[in-house]
Scaffold this active site. Structure first.
Site, short mmCIF file in Angstrom:
data_model
loop_
_atom_site.label_atom_id
_atom_site.label_comp_id
_atom_site.label_asym_id
_atom_site.label_seq_id
_atom_site.Cartn_x
_atom_site.Cartn_y
_atom_site.Cartn_z
N GLY A 14 0.83 -1.21 0.00
CA GLY A 14 0.00 0.00 0.00
C GLY A 14 0.86 1.25 0.00
O GLY A 14 1.91 1.28 0.63
N ARG A 75 0.78 -4.85 -6.28
CA ARG A 75 0.86 -6.15 -5.60
C ARG A 75 0.97 -7.18 -6.72
O ARG A 75 0.24 -7.12 -7.69
CB ARG A 75 -0.38 -6.38 -4.74
CG ARG A 75 -0.43 -5.41 -3.55
CD ARG A 75 -1.42 -5.85 -2.49
NE ARG A 75 -1.09 -5.25 -1.21
CZ ARG A 75 -1.59 -4.09 -0.76
NH1 ARG A 75 -2.46 -3.43 -1.49
NH2 ARG A 75 -1.24 -3.62 0.42
N ASP A 106 5.59 -5.81 5.73
CA ASP A 106 6.10 -7.16 5.99
C ASP A 106 6.02 -8.07 4.75
O ASP A 106 6.92 -8.87 4.50
CB ASP A 106 5.31 -7.82 7.13
CG ASP A 106 5.81 -7.37 8.51
OD1 ASP A 106 6.97 -6.94 8.61
OD2 ASP A 106 5.03 -7.45 9.47
N THR A 128 4.20 2.31 5.55
CA THR A 128 2.78 1.95 5.61
C THR A 128 2.11 2.83 6.65
O THR A 128 2.72 3.13 7.68
CB THR A 128 2.55 0.46 5.93
OG1 THR A 128 1.19 0.26 6.27
CG2 THR A 128 3.37 -0.03 7.10
N ASP A 130 -0.33 2.07 8.57
CA ASP A 130 -0.94 1.34 9.69
C ASP A 130 -0.02 1.12 10.90
O ASP A 130 -0.48 0.66 11.93
CB ASP A 130 -1.41 -0.04 9.22
CG ASP A 130 -2.56 0.06 8.23
OD1 ASP A 130 -3.30 1.05 8.32
OD2 ASP A 130 -2.70 -0.84 7.39
N ASP A 132 1.90 -1.28 11.25
CA ASP A 132 1.68 -2.70 11.59
C ASP A 132 2.89 -3.58 11.24
O ASP A 132 2.74 -4.78 11.06
CB ASP A 132 0.42 -3.22 10.86
CG ASP A 132 0.56 -3.14 9.35
OD1 ASP A 132 1.54 -2.53 8.85
OD2 ASP A 132 -0.30 -3.67 8.64
N ARG A 174 -6.42 -2.95 9.50
CA ARG A 174 -7.09 -4.25 9.40
C ARG A 174 -6.73 -5.14 10.58
O ARG A 174 -7.57 -5.76 11.18
CB ARG A 174 -6.71 -4.95 8.08
CG ARG A 174 -7.70 -4.67 6.97
CD ARG A 174 -7.17 -5.17 5.66
NE ARG A 174 -5.96 -4.43 5.30
CZ ARG A 174 -5.07 -4.83 4.40
NH1 ARG A 174 -5.23 -5.95 3.77
NH2 ARG A 174 -4.01 -4.10 4.15
P1 ATP Z 1 0.97 -3.23 3.26
O1 ATP Z 1 1.14 -3.43 4.73
O2 ATP Z 1 0.86 -1.81 2.89
O3 ATP Z 1 -0.09 -4.10 2.65
P2 ATP Z 1 2.98 -5.10 2.34
O4 ATP Z 1 4.37 -4.90 1.87
O5 ATP Z 1 2.80 -5.97 3.54
O6 ATP Z 1 2.38 -3.66 2.57
P3 ATP Z 1 1.81 -7.07 0.52
O7 ATP Z 1 0.73 -6.88 -0.46
O8 ATP Z 1 1.65 -8.06 1.61
O9 ATP Z 1 2.09 -5.61 1.11
O10 ATP Z 1 3.18 -7.47 -0.25
C1 ATP Z 1 3.64 -6.72 -1.40
C2 ATP Z 1 4.19 -7.66 -2.43
O11 ATP Z 1 5.31 -8.39 -1.90
C3 ATP Z 1 3.23 -8.74 -2.92
O12 ATP Z 1 2.39 -8.32 -3.93
C4 ATP Z 1 4.19 -9.84 -3.43
O13 ATP Z 1 4.63 -9.56 -4.74
C5 ATP Z 1 5.36 -9.71 -2.47
N1 ATP Z 1 5.23 -10.73 -1.42
C6 ATP Z 1 4.36 -10.75 -0.38
N2 ATP Z 1 4.49 -11.87 0.35
C7 ATP Z 1 5.47 -12.61 -0.24
C8 ATP Z 1 6.08 -13.88 0.05
N3 ATP Z 1 5.70 -14.62 1.10
N4 ATP Z 1 7.05 -14.29 -0.79
C9 ATP Z 1 7.45 -13.55 -1.83
N5 ATP Z 1 6.90 -12.35 -2.15
C10 ATP Z 1 5.94 -11.88 -1.38
#
Ligand code: ATP
Length: 323
Positions: A14, A75, A106, A128, A130, A132, A174
């Site tokens: 995000g 994503r 994460d 982010t 949040d 989180d 969330r």
């Molecule tokens: P937010 O907290 O804002 O959602 P985030 O970084 O946690 O941020 P995610 O959508 O969980 O957001 O992850 C971003 C991208 O990272 C995913 O679209 C995917 O391409 C990659 N990703 C997430 N989890 C994995 C994983 N376990 N292994 C490899 N790539 C991953």
């Protein structure tokens, strides 16, 4: 870690206000030390597809005050597959990219960790709204989002007071109620409902409203974190039980936008520069975090295994001050 020449940078997950300030700091610090800096558009999707441009000092000019991310974010389910990872590594080799700075959450760090296992030097930066991310006390975007929510609370309070109403406000979060609890304290909410804590609607929402009314209160504010949900239903229930006209407001994506606050610009600048300094010092596969108020770098696997619970002192404070 071999000699460092070329650093890629992307934003993932995000978007959050302050990502641009962070990107600017990464690019300018990198150029200052003589590295080639590569901006990757649309997160890991852009890495897999070679949507990459060399960044100059000027390409990050006039962005420190802008919300969102000029690199854009995405994503990508494909990236998390072996084939996707191979594609990403092949592109990185074509661009002679030896290191990658990932601004995200994460999920994005899990992707970075998989790239590290294939030989990339990675650094994660917490972006982010949040707050989180388990390993850090602070995430870039969090302060701006809380200020946006507080501004909305103050506006809702004016109309709530004028009509002697109750307002139920749903804010983002969330799985984490950090925005909700801090904005509840700063906005003087009668009740704050968090995803981390089980709640009893009669005890935790209706009772403080009725007690407040008996003490002479004329208007009421309930803050719900998104993960709890049901703002409209809760508003209806409050109205039925108390006879106080109650309105629900779901703030939604407004919380993700806007010009970053001073705090997010300064933290983004400091953490972005710290990411490059960490690589320069020969450390990779690290997450940049704030711990005990200090900026530190942590091993990526250890960082991903950390847990962050809600601060129960804040929860108790919000309950006491709501009287
Ligand atoms: P937010 O907290 O804002 O959602 P985030 O970084 O946690 O941020 P995610 O959508 O969980 O957001 O992850 C971003 C991208 O990272 C995913 O679209 C995917 O391409 C990659 N990703 C997430 N989890 C994995 C994983 N376990 N292994 C490899 N790539 C991953």
């Amino acid at each position: 870690m071999g000699e460092l020449k070329s650093i890629g940078v992307l934003t993932s997950g995000g978007d959050a206000p302050g990502m641009n300030a962070t990107l600017r700091a990464v690019v300018r610090t990198g150029i200052y030390y003589g590295y080639k800096m590569l901006g990757i558009h649309k997160g890991y999707d852009g890495l897999m597809h070679g949507d990459i441009e060399e960044m100059s000092l000027r390409s990050v000019g006039d962005i420190i005050q802008r919300g969102g991310t000029i690199l854009q974010t995405a994503r990508s389910a494909e990236f998390a597959t072996d084939a996707g990872m191979e594609k990403a590594m092949n592109i990185a080799n074509v661009y002679e990219m030896d290191s990658l700075v990932v601004i995200g959450g994460d999920g994005s760090y899990r992707g970075a960790k998989d790239l590290a296992a294939r030989g990339m030097n990675v650094i994660g930066l917490p972006g982010t709204i949040d707050n989180d991310i388990s390993c850090t006390e602070y995430t870039i975007g969090y302060d701006t989002a809380m200020n946006t929510v507080l501004d909305a609370i103050d506006k809702i309070r004016d109309t709530s007071y004028s009509h002697e109403r109750c307002s139920v406000l749903e804010v983002m979060g969330r799985k984490a109620g950090w925005i909700a609890i801090n904005c509840g304290i700063a906005g003087g909410a009668e009740a704050v409902v968090l995803p981390e804590n089980p709640f009893d609607i009669d005890q935790d929402i209706i009772k403080p409203i009725i007690d407040g009314r008996n003490r002479g209160k004329k208007h009421y504010l309930v803050i719900l974190a998104e993960g709890v949900g049901g703002a409209v239903e809760i508003a209806k229930y409050i109205e039925e039980k108390t006879d106080i006209v109650t309105r629900a407001t779901i703030l939604g994506y407004i919380q993700r936008g806007g010009s970053p606050s001073l705090m997010d610009r300064v933290m983004g600048s400091r953490m972005g520069a710290f990411a490059v300094e960490t690589l320069r010092a020969g450390r990779s596969n690290r997450i940049i975090a704030v711990q005990g108020g200090k900026i530190v770098d942590l091993d990526i696997t250890e960082a991903l295994n950390m847990k962050k619970g809600m601060d129960m002192e804040l929860v108790e404070l919000s309950r006491i001050l709501a009287m």
